[in-house]
Design a protein around this motif. Structure first.
Motif, PDB file in Angstrom:
ATOM      1  N   VAL A  72      -4.882  12.448  -4.125  1.00 50.30           N
ATOM      2  CA  VAL A  72      -4.415  11.345  -3.282  1.00 50.30           C
ATOM      3  C   VAL A  72      -5.103  10.038  -3.669  1.00 50.30           C
ATOM      4  O   VAL A  72      -4.453   9.004  -3.855  1.00 50.30           O
ATOM      5  N   ASP A  76     -10.484   5.738   6.822  1.00 48.36           N
ATOM      6  CA  ASP A  76     -10.477   5.907   8.278  1.00 48.36           C
ATOM      7  C   ASP A  76      -9.733   7.177   8.664  1.00 48.36           C
ATOM      8  O   ASP A  76     -10.152   7.927   9.541  1.00 48.36           O
ATOM      9  N   GLY A  77      -8.614   7.400   8.003  1.00 51.50           N
ATOM     10  CA  GLY A  77      -7.849   8.610   8.282  1.00 51.50           C
ATOM     11  C   GLY A  77      -8.666   9.845   7.985  1.00 51.50           C
ATOM     12  O   GLY A  77      -8.672  10.815   8.752  1.00 51.50           O
ATOM     13  N   PHE A 103      -0.602  15.356   2.851  1.00 49.28           N
ATOM     14  CA  PHE A 103      -1.998  15.189   3.261  1.00 49.28           C
ATOM     15  C   PHE A 103      -2.403  13.716   3.199  1.00 49.28           C
ATOM     16  O   PHE A 103      -2.902  13.144   4.174  1.00 49.28           O
ATOM     17  N   GLY A 104      -2.155  13.092   2.066  1.00 47.62           N
ATOM     18  CA  GLY A 104      -2.534  11.698   1.908  1.00 47.62           C
ATOM     19  C   GLY A 104      -1.755  10.774   2.832  1.00 47.62           C
ATOM     20  O   GLY A 104      -2.299   9.806   3.371  1.00 47.62           O
ATOM     21  N   LEU A 139      -3.287  10.824   6.169  1.00 48.42           N
ATOM     22  CA  LEU A 139      -4.512  10.019   6.177  1.00 48.42           C
ATOM     23  C   LEU A 139      -4.178   8.547   6.377  1.00 48.42           C
ATOM     24  O   LEU A 139      -4.766   7.859   7.214  1.00 48.42           O
ATOM     25  N   LEU A 140      -3.220   8.072   5.607  1.00 47.24           N
ATOM     26  CA  LEU A 140      -2.844   6.657   5.708  1.00 47.24           C
ATOM     27  C   LEU A 140      -2.357   6.309   7.109  1.00 47.24           C
ATOM     28  O   LEU A 140      -2.772   5.302   7.695  1.00 47.24           O
ATOM     29  N   LEU A 145      -7.644   2.261   5.243  1.00 49.38           N
ATOM     30  CA  LEU A 145      -6.754   3.149   6.001  1.00 49.38           C
ATOM     31  C   LEU A 145      -6.994   4.603   5.601  1.00 49.38           C
ATOM     32  O   LEU A 145      -7.138   5.487   6.441  1.00 49.38           O
ATOM     33  N   VAL A 203       0.835  -1.209   0.000  1.00 49.43           N
ATOM     34  CA  VAL A 203       0.000   0.000   0.000  1.00 49.43           C
ATOM     35  C   VAL A 203       0.868   1.255   0.000  1.00 49.43           C
ATOM     36  O   VAL A 203       0.638   2.185  -0.785  1.00 49.43           O
ATOM     37  N   TYR A 232      -3.511   6.666  -5.345  1.00 53.80           N
ATOM     38  CA  TYR A 232      -3.591   5.347  -4.737  1.00 53.80           C
ATOM     39  C   TYR A 232      -4.134   4.318  -5.719  1.00 53.80           C
ATOM     40  O   TYR A 232      -3.572   3.219  -5.858  1.00 53.80           O
ATOM     41  N   TYR A 282       1.306   4.086  -2.918  1.00 56.47           N
ATOM     42  CA  TYR A 282       1.022   5.497  -2.728  1.00 56.47           C
ATOM     43  C   TYR A 282       2.205   6.358  -3.165  1.00 56.47           C
ATOM     44  O   TYR A 282       2.041   7.348  -3.886  1.00 56.47           O
ATOM     45  N   ASP A 338      -2.809   7.977   9.946  1.00 55.14           N
ATOM     46  CA  ASP A 338      -3.893   8.098  10.922  1.00 55.14           C
ATOM     47  C   ASP A 338      -4.787   6.871  10.875  1.00 55.14           C
ATOM     48  O   ASP A 338      -5.207   6.347  11.910  1.00 55.14           O
ATOM     49  N   GLY A 339      -5.095   6.432   9.675  1.00 54.12           N
ATOM     50  CA  GLY A 339      -5.925   5.245   9.540  1.00 54.12           C
ATOM     51  C   GLY A 339      -5.263   4.041  10.173  1.00 54.12           C
ATOM     52  O   GLY A 339      -5.908   3.248  10.864  1.00 54.12           O
ATOM     53  N   LEU A 340      -3.962   3.931   9.982  1.00 53.48           N
ATOM     54  CA  LEU A 340      -3.232   2.811  10.567  1.00 53.48           C
ATOM     55  C   LEU A 340      -3.242   2.897  12.093  1.00 53.48           C
ATOM     56  O   LEU A 340      -3.428   1.887  12.781  1.00 53.48           O
ATOM     57  N   ASN A 381      -5.485   4.240  13.957  1.00 47.81           N
ATOM     58  CA  ASN A 381      -6.819   3.759  14.300  1.00 47.81           C
ATOM     59  C   ASN A 381      -6.860   2.248  14.431  1.00 47.81           C
ATOM     60  O   ASN A 381      -7.303   1.695  15.427  1.00 47.81           O
TER      61      ASN A 381
END
Lengths: 255, 255
Positions: free
Chosen positions: B161, B235-236, A228-229, A232-233, B232, A161, B165, A165, A235-237, A239
């Motif tokens: 983004v 969620d982020g 930014f992206g 997000l990734l 991810l 992933v 991806y 990205y 932060d999601g992780l 979580n």
DNA sequence: TGCGTGCACCGTACGGCGTACACCGTACCC
DNA sequence: GGGTACGGTGTACGCCGTACGGTGCACGCA
């Protein structure tokens, strides 16, 4: 050494290089010279400029001499690719700083690699067999994420992933830079030439949302969207990790 | 119509097509025929198979006739690209189902597009000027995220983004498929040929983490890793949104 | 009605590409 | 000192994108 496995020669070249011969005249070149001359040429002038004839000229040999070292141009590209990947200093030093800073360094390093060697994003690029540097890269990655409460399979997914990205963002950036460069203009000129047509179409009524956009909508730098992206990734992780720690927390009381 | 703007002809072709001529013999072809024949050929046999000669033969015209319609192969590729992008039914119908389902559909559609037309991920691909379908795509995106508490600039970052991806994951998948296909084997055969070498190297002591990996580490399907990363990202984003709603919540009491 | 003109069609050719093949010459082994 | 295995490379083939120029059609106008 002479099995019928069709990947044997590729793998052999990647992992062991050329066998050093006993008989006959001394080779004028080494495999490394060819590969790194190829990388230099492709870095400097793009993949289109990397022809066997030009490469041979740069190395002061006849064109066909290259084929004594490398079975085909495709194989050369595979070798070039593996020679360019691999753990960077930045990532090595961040391996013990917690998973978030390690992953940040990893994705940044990946993006920098693709931007420094844009030819890695061009062409057919049928992914080669895994070479030593690619494997060292994975080894480092697995070390950096060893504390994460994820299965090995999920960790490998994560590697995929994040590389996707980095590759995707670098590719988009490169495409715009190339589009401008190919037309012999700067990025700004390229935009400004398109603007009249786009503005006319956007205010035509067919694209109401586009017409109503803020002035600064298109003002992000590539670095900004990338960051930014990436956040997000990550932060999601985070979580994900918190959730899995919460799920396993009740068992903790057993200790 | 005869300004010195160097992008005029490209933009003209993209947005307005060919002007219909008054004098002279009727054209045998239309621009659309050429573009869609190009797409079919590239879909079926890859970008390498798409030469002007083959395309002309497929259309039953002389090679050079194509140049009456399209100024260069590059321009043809730009037209082909814009012709395959654009809003899909799936996304149109999910535009009112909440941002999460809309974005899921968007990224899925992007990935499917890249996998259905792998040639979009090949070649130099200097990104073309924006065509009507690309703009319609952005229009739909902006409509789908209109409720999100983000600035237009951030929304555009998000579009970049997510497309990065989708592109990155599709590209990785395509590379492996190609690598196998180019060598004339299936994905599994390709793996199995590499395994002996890799296993030998991994257990050599240089790669302890790699040697200790679970059996299933490499068993994820492409779909699975793709989904993992997509979750991810979303969620982020959800995090981001909740945070920004929390920040603005105190103001709500003013109402 | 007929003709001038502008455009569609396309054969040929040029300079590039990757690389198959065959020949030449070197340097080691016996 | 001769045999042999191997490095170096010139030539040639069939591709590519496309510049150029010739040929003939079909409409606007006389």
């Amino acid at each position: 050494m002479r099995e019928q496995n069709p990947l044997t020669t590729s793998l052999q070249l990647l992992w062991n290089g050329l066998p050093d011969p006993e008989k006959g005249p001394k080779p004028k070149l080494t495999l490394n010279q060819i590969v790194s001359a190829g990388v230099s040429l492709a870095d400097a002038e793009g993949l289109d400029a990397l022809s066997m004839r030009r490469l041979a000229r740069a190395l002061n040999v006849g064109t066909m001499s290259l084929y004594r070292y490398v079975p085909s141009k495709t194989e050369l590209l595979n070798l070039m690719l593996d020679s360019v990947v691999g753990p960077s200093q930045q990532r090595l030093s961040s391996v013990d700083g917690g998973w978030r800073s390690f992953l940040t360094a990893t994705v940044h390093a990946g993006r920098r690699l693709y931007l420094d060697h844009p030819w890695t994003l061009q062409a057919n690029w049928s992914r080669p067999v895994l070479g030593p540097n690619s494997v060292a890269d994975l080894e480092l990655f697995m070390t950096g994420v060893r504390e994460l409460p994820l299965s090995d399979q999920r960790k490998m997914d994560l590697a995929t992933v994040l590389d996707s990205y980095a590759q995707g963002t670098a590719r988009q950036e490169m495409m715009w830079i190339n589009a401008a460069a190919d037309s012999g203009m700067t990025d700004d000129e390229f935009w400004s030439y398109q603007l009249p047509t786009l503005e006319k179409e956007m205010t035509s009524g067919r694209f109401p949302m586009m017409a109503a956009l803020d002035e600064e909508t298109f003002n992000s730098t590539w670095d900004e969207s990338f960051e930014f992206g990436l956040q997000l990734l990550l932060d999601g992780l985070e979580n994900d990790i918190r959730r899995s720690e919460r799920d396993s927390a009740p068992k903790k009381s057993k200790n």
